[in-house]
Design an enzyme around this catalytic site. Structure first.
Site, PDB file in Angstrom:
ATOM      1  N   LYS A 140       0.810  -1.238   0.072  1.00  0.00           N
ATOM      2  CA  LYS A 140       0.128  -0.019   0.090  1.00  0.00           C
ATOM      3  C   LYS A 140       1.035   1.124  -0.092  1.00  0.00           C
ATOM      4  CE  LYS A 140      -3.649   1.817   2.858  1.00  0.00           C
ATOM      5  NZ  LYS A 140      -4.413   1.472   4.203  1.00  0.00           N
ATOM      6  N   SER A 155      -9.585   1.407   3.709  1.00  0.00           N
ATOM      7  CA  SER A 155      -8.750   2.392   2.868  1.00  0.00           C
ATOM      8  C   SER A 155      -7.740   1.533   1.924  1.00  0.00           C
ATOM      9  CB  SER A 155      -8.027   3.171   3.529  1.00  0.00           C
ATOM     10  OG  SER A 155      -7.159   2.808   4.416  1.00  0.00           O
ATOM     11  N   SER A 164      -9.463  -1.098   7.740  1.00  0.00           N
ATOM     12  CA  SER A 164      -8.863  -0.808   6.521  1.00  0.00           C
ATOM     13  C   SER A 164      -8.282  -2.037   5.697  1.00  0.00           C
ATOM     14  CB  SER A 164      -7.997   0.469   6.134  1.00  0.00           C
ATOM     15  OG  SER A 164      -8.724   1.486   6.101  1.00  0.00           O
TER      16      SER A 164
HETATM   17  N1  GLN Z   1     -12.480   3.548   7.079  1.00  0.00           N
HETATM   18  C1  GLN Z   1     -11.945   3.783   8.399  1.00  0.00           C
HETATM   19  C2  GLN Z   1     -11.733   5.306   8.305  1.00  0.00           C
HETATM   20  O1  GLN Z   1     -11.919   5.760   7.464  1.00  0.00           O
HETATM   21  C3  GLN Z   1     -10.785   3.049   8.712  1.00  0.00           C
HETATM   22  C4  GLN Z   1      -9.563   3.572   8.058  1.00  0.00           C
HETATM   23  C5  GLN Z   1      -8.374   2.588   8.279  1.00  0.00           C
HETATM   24  O2  GLN Z   1      -8.395   1.750   8.735  1.00  0.00           O
HETATM   25  N2  GLN Z   1      -7.319   3.351   7.765  1.00  0.00           N
HETATM   26  O3  GLN Z   1     -11.053   5.820   9.500  1.00  0.00           O
END
Ligand code: GLN
Length: 473
Positions: A74, A149, A173
């Protein structure tokens, strides 16, 4: 195609296939799947060159444990000499000065990094729609999101563009995109894998972890990456288990599996509930004990999560001021204008929203009402889990309330988007390890993910149960 890395390894050792063949195979798939927009950077020539080097090592009998394993990472993780954009405009041209420990450990065992994957800007999002470089499409249905994400990492594994990928999980994420794309995704215990070289979103929540098509590969990669790192004081020296051993011959009948009796199921898709029930029946049939557990503070997870992570993010993202990193706005008359203009031009809407929310909850007069209170809730959630784990070995839950939603479906309502994390944020608040595994499909053919949460540092336990569920669904 191979079922797992061990199978491929045998072929490599026998000389039936080379690392070059493998890299060419994945590069071909990356080319074919270009429309998915899963990669921000592909290391064509570098990966082939490295494959040749590792093939030579293989012949000499000196290849590392991950020789020829093709991995995508990532783009919030540093790889020296390559851009580290965090899918943002503000870091568009920023080049990493060092390599993240997690990646270095993979390289030391002769893994081949094939590219950097798309994600939500600074890892903030649940759909990959917040990337400055465009959406990632779900390989199962191109009109749907891959989750976020780490959407690019999940899509890349699902579409066979790499064998394993790395994502990061601050509130879901890794697990949520794994569920949406039909692959396994592991968030280890907080501190299990060094965060050195991971661009911070919310430092006390962030974890690095793998995506894979099978549990064996996820376990092997965890084994290589886990362990103390002097460059990250929050990494722990807790012993690293032999995660990849004893995955298949483990006895489910000795397990006490918890199900959360007070879980909010109001938005839970019926087919996911059904998949949960089927899994419970299979576990019961094998002799596992299914025990309802209460986690009364879990219902405050989303609120606590979005207060605490935005607070941490507002502080972590203060460093992008146009002076030290990345893009600087042109034609600013005075220094302060330069800061303001660079941030205004460089950050996307969601990141700005989080910085503002975080600044608000930390500000004088609101700190006690929001930040401090949320910290207390965090402690209570942690205690909920501790207590539950005195009664059960593992907890089984849905990963997401629904399967992959349509692109654009939730972009106009941030709260609706945040609710997607309803089942995942709690284990980031508590630090417990959690794994999402594919467990069937819904009526539209979209993958369903189930989540296994474990005691702190019991990655071995969640991987074993995950392996059982994947093999039996
Ligand atoms: N969807 C969650 C957020 O927007 C988790 C993001 C993540 O785990 N990096 O914060």
């Amino acid at each position: 195609m191979y079922n797992d890395y061990a199978e491929l390894r045998n072929e490599l050792v026998a000389g039936k296939v080379s690392c070059r063949d493998i890299v060419e195979f994945y590069l071909g798939n990356i080319e074919k799947g270009k429309h998915l927009n899963a990669f921000l950077l592909v290391f064509n020539d570098e990966a082939l060159k490295r494959a040749d080097e590792i093939d030579a090592k293989m012949k000499a009998g000196k290849a590392g444990r991950l020789a020829g394993m093709v991995i995508a990472v990532k783009d919030v993780l540093s790889l020296k000499g390559y851009t580290l954009t965090c899918s943002s405009k503000i870091l568009k041209n920023f080049e990493a000065l060092y390599t993240a420990t997690a990646i270095q450990r993979l390289l030391d065992e002769d893994a081949i990094i094939i590219g950097k994957t798309n994600c939500d800007e600074f890892a903030m999002g649940s759909s990959n729609e917040n990337s400055a470089y465009g959406n990632v499409l779900n390989p199962h249905d191109n009109s749907r999101v891959p989750g976020g994400s780490s959407g690019g990492s999940a899509a890349a594994v699902a579409a066979d563009m790499c064998m394993v990928s790395l994502g990061t999980d601050t509130g879901g994420s890794i697990r949520q995109p794994a569920a949406f794309c039909g692959v396994a995704g592991l968030k280890p215990t907080y501190g299990r894998i060094s965060r050195y070289g991971l661009t911070a979103f919310a430092s006390s929540f962030d974890s690095i972890g793998p995506f894979a098509k099978n549990i064996h590969d996820a376990a092997l990669v965890l084994e290589v990456m886990a362990g103390k790192d002097k460059n990250d004081s929050t990494s722990t020296d807790h012993s690293v288990d032999n995660y990849s051993a004893e995955l298949d011959d483990f006895d489910v009948s000795k397990m006490k599996v918890g199900i959360i009796s007070d879980l909010d199921e109001s938005g839970l898709q019926a087919e996911i509930k059904l998949s949960m029930n089927k899994t419970i029946e299979k576990l019961r049939a094998k002799g596992a004990e299914i025990i309802p557990v209460e986690l009364p503070y879990l219902k405050y997870s989303i609120q606590a999560y979005y207060i605490l992570t935005t607070a941490e993010a507002s502080s972590n993202l203060a460093r992008y001021d146009g002076a030290r990193y990345g893009v600087r706005a042109k034609d600013s008359a005075v220094l302060e204008d330069m800061y303001v203009n660079s941030r205004t031009e460089g950050f996307g809407t969601e990141v700005k929203r989080r910085i503002m929310l975080g600044t608000y909850v930390l500000s004088h007069g609101y700190y006690d009402a929001y930040y401090k209170k949320a910290q207390k809730v965090r402690r209570l959630i942690k205690e909920d889990f501790r207590y539950a784990f005195t009664k059960v070995d593992l907890i089984l839950a849905p990963t997401t309330p629904t399967t992959a939603f349509r692109i654009g479906e939730k972009t106009s309502d941030p709260l609706e988007m945040y609710l997607n994390d309803i089942y995942t944020t709690s284990s980031n608040l508590s630090g417990n390890p959690a794994l999402s595994v594919p467990a069937g499909k819904d009526e539209s053919g979209l993958p369903i993910g189930l989540q296994i949460i474990g005691r702190e540092f019991d990655e071995a336990g969640i991987l074993r149960l995950g392996n059982f569920i994947m093999k039996n669904s």
